[in-house]
Design a protein around this motif. Structure first.
Motif, PDB file in Angstrom:
ATOM      1  N   UNK A   1       0.824  -1.151  -0.150  1.00 57.47           N
ATOM      2  CA  UNK A   1      -0.095   0.068  -0.126  1.00 57.47           C
ATOM      3  C   UNK A   1       0.906   1.259   0.004  1.00 57.47           C
ATOM      4  N   UNK A   2       0.235   2.303  -0.650  1.00 56.71           N
ATOM      5  CA  UNK A   2       1.056   3.526  -0.739  1.00 56.71           C
ATOM      6  C   UNK A   2       0.003   4.506   0.271  1.00 56.71           C
ATOM      7  N   UNK A   3       0.517   4.763   1.448  1.00 56.35           N
ATOM      8  CA  UNK A   3      -0.415   5.495   2.618  1.00 56.35           C
ATOM      9  C   UNK A   3      -0.865   6.691   2.072  1.00 56.35           C
ATOM     10  N   UNK A   4      -2.148   7.025   2.188  1.00 58.37           N
ATOM     11  CA  UNK A   4      -2.734   8.401   1.987  1.00 58.37           C
ATOM     12  C   UNK A   4      -2.149   9.273   3.010  1.00 58.37           C
ATOM     13  N   UNK A   5      -1.908   8.968   4.084  1.00 58.43           N
ATOM     14  CA  UNK A   5      -1.255   9.768   5.206  1.00 58.43           C
ATOM     15  C   UNK A   5       0.169  10.120   4.619  1.00 58.43           C
ATOM     16  N   UNK A   6       0.446  11.319   4.487  1.00 60.39           N
ATOM     17  CA  UNK A   6       1.683  11.617   3.981  1.00 60.39           C
ATOM     18  C   UNK A   6       2.807  11.565   4.874  1.00 60.39           C
ATOM     19  N   UNK A   7       2.595  11.708   6.078  1.00 62.42           N
ATOM     20  CA  UNK A   7       3.624  11.484   7.316  1.00 62.42           C
ATOM     21  C   UNK A   7       4.295  10.043   7.161  1.00 62.42           C
ATOM     22  N   UNK A   8       3.424   9.233   6.752  1.00 61.05           N
ATOM     23  CA  UNK A   8       3.833   7.492   6.650  1.00 61.05           C
ATOM     24  C   UNK A   8       4.282   7.288   5.261  1.00 61.05           C
ATOM     25  N   UNK A   9       3.734   8.026   4.332  1.00 57.04           N
ATOM     26  CA  UNK A   9       4.189   7.649   2.961  1.00 57.04           C
ATOM     27  C   UNK A   9       5.612   8.296   2.971  1.00 57.04           C
ATOM     28  N   UNK A  10       6.056   9.309   3.649  1.00 51.61           N
ATOM     29  CA  UNK A  10       7.525   9.995   3.440  1.00 51.61           C
ATOM     30  C   UNK A  10       8.406   9.297   4.415  1.00 51.61           C
ATOM     31  N   UNK A  11       8.104   8.213   5.157  1.00 46.85           N
ATOM     32  CA  UNK A  11       8.882   7.803   6.221  1.00 46.85           C
ATOM     33  C   UNK A  11       9.157   6.387   5.602  1.00 46.85           C
ATOM     34  N   UNK A  12      10.208   5.599   6.338  1.00 40.81           N
ATOM     35  CA  UNK A  12      10.734   4.496   5.939  1.00 40.81           C
ATOM     36  C   UNK A  12       9.807   3.208   6.048  1.00 40.81           C
ATOM     37  N   UNK A  13       8.701   3.413   6.810  1.00 41.78           N
ATOM     38  CA  UNK A  13       7.738   2.463   6.910  1.00 41.78           C
ATOM     39  C   UNK A  13       7.163   2.238   5.553  1.00 41.78           C
ATOM     40  N   UNK A  14       7.039   3.248   4.794  1.00 42.05           N
ATOM     41  CA  UNK A  14       6.677   3.116   3.334  1.00 42.05           C
ATOM     42  C   UNK A  14       8.070   2.981   2.242  1.00 42.05           C
ATOM     43  N   UNK A  15       8.831   3.652   2.384  1.00 45.57           N
ATOM     44  CA  UNK A  15       9.951   3.970   1.409  1.00 45.57           C
ATOM     45  C   UNK A  15      10.768   2.792   1.479  1.00 45.57           C
ATOM     46  N   UNK A  16      10.812   2.275   2.692  1.00 44.42           N
ATOM     47  CA  UNK A  16      11.854   1.155   2.702  1.00 44.42           C
ATOM     48  C   UNK A  16      13.202   1.055   2.078  1.00 44.42           C
ATOM     49  N   UNK A  17      13.954   1.973   2.511  1.00 43.27           N
ATOM     50  CA  UNK A  17      14.844   2.335   1.232  1.00 43.27           C
ATOM     51  C   UNK A  17      15.962   1.398   1.199  1.00 43.27           C
TER      52      UNK A  17
END
Length: 452
Positions: free
Chosen positions: A354-370
């Motif tokens: 999922x790409x979170x609609x919540x921008x704070x999460x979307x811009x964190x490593x929880x989503x980006x998983x660098x």
């Protein structure tokens, strides 16, 4: 009756954001379901979700934690396999107190009165709509100046590519036109990459032969899928802007040397070709990422959909809705506030689908998983702003079925008259978008009574 999406999104944003708290991750509800019902028993609410097993597992963990933190509430998780399965349950009247739903089904849900608007419920609980949610996601779930459901995930269509078959550094050394970065690229650069990738027995690119597959190219080229973005009566593929965009894109997408042929796809799916290193690029959503990660030896990344010349794409959005007949609306709203909080969304986003609609999460490593592929996951976030919010129609799947045969011909027929074929597709779409109204024949008695 068809529903149109809210155009003036800022009107709703400014309305529902009034009085929001500065810390939306720790709201102070005006009402709370954290205590047991008058009978002393926990307040029961049901929550419908869908997704891959790993994603549903994250929802289970979220619910379990909520039950621990709120001993006066018991959340019963209802699990189904897909958005289609969720819609089937809702159509049968099996409506949980809170349910996850695809945006494509919002028109049907609102028309049927299945949900209740969620904006005032969340506003009173301090949810900040302005800072933590992309305007596009708020607009997608808005109708008639109300926010119907809370945006949860919003994944744009992007272009996945095999980094061994499409090596931009190698292309640049060969003097080929390559993008400067992963933020955008032209259609010519995309076509160059497709030709470069179609070497050594591989094919260059696959785009699904459907309206959804064509839409990013149509809108990017200045066309439109529909004759009216608010209340469409037919498709608009034969209009000048749409026809020009289709002519340019299909010149590439119809080449058998570049794209998999129907015969090849009958034996092996495009996804399996990509996983096997036999396909250089394919359009898709974030849900592909975990499966590609599990493929041994596959190295992949993502680019936005190509610009022809504008950056445009489609989005696969999901939202959390509250039933119009929720047993305890206050308890349901309190749970939604928890479900869209940073920690809860981070846990679900970590599953990778999922790409979170919540921008704070979307811009964190929880989503980006660098530390994992794709290396440029920010492309998903950057492409959200390019999503074209389609009008709410009664049934998107029905529309796709009505025109599938001729859209398929656009991709695969050896010889086509693109102008005639698009006109035919536009005409076929009327059966779904503007079906003829059934005529009512007056009964004999009615006719007689109407005589002078």
């Amino acid at each position: 009756m068809r529903r149109s999406v809210l155009v003036a999104v800022m009107a709703i944003v400014s309305t529902v954001a009034a009085g929001c708290s500065s810390d939306p991750t720790d709201p102070a509800p005006t009402t709370s379901a954290a205590s047991a019902s008058p009978s002393g028993k926990p307040t029961d609410i049901s929550f419908l979700v869908y997704g891959a097993p790993a994603e549903v597992k994250a929802y289970r963990s979220m619910v379990k934690q909520y039950d621990v933190d709120h001993p006066g509430v018991k959340v019963h998780l209802v699990e189904v396999s897909s958005a289609d399965a969720a819609l089937r349950r809702l159509r049968k009247g099996e409506v949980p107190d809170v349910f996850l739903m695809s945006r494509r089904d919002l028109g049907e849900i609102v028309d049927a009165g299945i949900n209740q608007p969620i904006d005032e419920l969340l506003d009173s609980r301090g949810v900040d709509f302005t800072d933590l949610y992309k305007r596009d996601s708020i607009r997608a779930f808005s109708h008639s100046d109300r926010l119907e459901c809370m945006p949860y995930g919003i994944s744009p269509m992007v272009m996945y590519y095999n980094t061994n078959l499409v090596d931009f550094s190698e292309m640049a050394e060969a003097g080929l036109d390559v993008p400067k970065n992963h933020a955008t690229w032209t259609f010519d650069q995309f076509a160059e990459a497709a030709r470069f990738g179609a070497r050594r027995g591989a094919k260059g690119v696959y785009v699904d032969p459907s309206l959804s597959g064509l839409a990013p190219f149509v809108y990017s080229g200045g066309g439109s899928l529909f004759d009216d973005d608010r209340d469409p009566k037919r498709l608009d593929l034969a209009s000048d802007g749409s026809l020009e965009a289709l002519t340019t894109s299909l010149e590439l997408l119809r080449k058998g040397a570049i794209t998999p042929t129907p015969r090849e796809l009958r034996s092996t799916s495009a996804l399996d070709l990509f996983k096997a290193g036999k396909l250089a690029m394919m359009a898709g959503f974030r849900t592909l990422t975990p499966e590609l990660r599990r493929t041994p030896g596959l190295s992949f990344d993502v680019m936005p959909m190509p610009a022809l010349p504008d950056d445009r794409t489609l989005g696969d959005a999901s939202g959390l809705c509250i039933s119009a007949k929720a047993v305890n609306t206050s308890a349901a709203a309190d749970f939604v506030v928890h479900a869209i909080g940073k920690d809860a969304v981070s846990d679900v986003a970590a599953a990778g689908y999922m790409v979170p609609a919540n921008t704070e999460v979307a811009e964190s490593d929880a989503f980006l998983q660098q530390d994992r592929m794709p290396a440029h996951a920010y492309v998903f976030n950057r492409s959200v702003k390019d999503i074209v919010t389609l009008p709410l129609i009664e049934s998107w799947p029905a529309l796709e079925r009505a025109v599938h045969g001729d859209v398929y011909q656009l991709f695969y027929s050896r010889v086509i008259d693109i102008e005639a074929l698009t006109k035919k597709i536009d005409e076929e779409s009327k059966a779904v978008l503007s079906p003829p109204k059934a005529s009512v024949t007056p009964s004999p008695s009615a006719s007689a009574s109407g005589k002078n």
